[in-house]
Design an enzyme around this catalytic site. Sequence first.
Site, PDB file in Angstrom:
ATOM      1  N   HIS A   9     -21.995  65.147  63.347  1.00 19.70           N
ATOM      2  CA  HIS A   9     -22.076  63.701  63.136  1.00 19.70           C
ATOM      3  C   HIS A   9     -22.347  63.353  61.673  1.00 19.70           C
ATOM      4  CE1 HIS A   9     -26.326  64.577  63.091  1.00 19.70           C
ATOM      5  NE2 HIS A   9     -26.546  63.354  62.649  1.00 19.70           N
TER       6      HIS A   9
ATOM      7  N   HIS B 166     -22.660  59.873  57.298  1.00 19.52           N
ATOM      8  CA  HIS B 166     -23.342  59.916  58.599  1.00 19.52           C
ATOM      9  C   HIS B 166     -22.583  58.987  59.537  1.00 19.52           C
ATOM     10  CE1 HIS B 166     -26.513  59.329  61.582  1.00 19.52           C
ATOM     11  NE2 HIS B 166     -27.122  60.384  61.050  1.00 19.52           N
TER      12      HIS B 166
END
Length: 171
Positions: free
Chosen positions: A78, A93
């Site tokens: 992620h 992110h």
Amino acid sequence: MGFFDFFNKKKQAERVYPSSVSAVAPVSGTVVSMKDIPDAAFNSGAMGFCCGIEPTGGIVEVKSPFTGTIMQVASSFHALGVAGENGVQIILHVGVDTIEMKGKGFQALVREGQKVKEGDALLEVDVDQIRAAGYPAIVIAAVLNTDDFKTIDLDASGEVTQGAQLLKLTR
């Protein structure tokens, strides 16, 4: 070694970088200012200057904002860190609390230590799957070495196209 440990190391050798550098948008979508990112670690500035982009749905490729080296890839895919040849250290992110998805909906297209060029695909992300799991899908770009720059300007607003200038950084 933790995810952010690389970026917290002391500078081993001072390099000379250009006085003004930029980072391009890693995805297309709607620009979100730092104060409007729905995560306190980012909107408070604790992670450094940042901004976000709310991508449209479907499968999205997150691309490199500049030429550099992949320094870290989260095991859940992620997030990842890129150290630019231009001296910028940035974390990309994807989503808020998406670590809880344990990699479902994410595919890393790069590995740690890999050299990348601006615009190279880094991650493939299923934005619809993130939203279906109940998480914001915002792609956050945080400058981890914010203190190395006199000014960092968000150069985009509204809709932005992947590859368009997003940040201008001046030493």
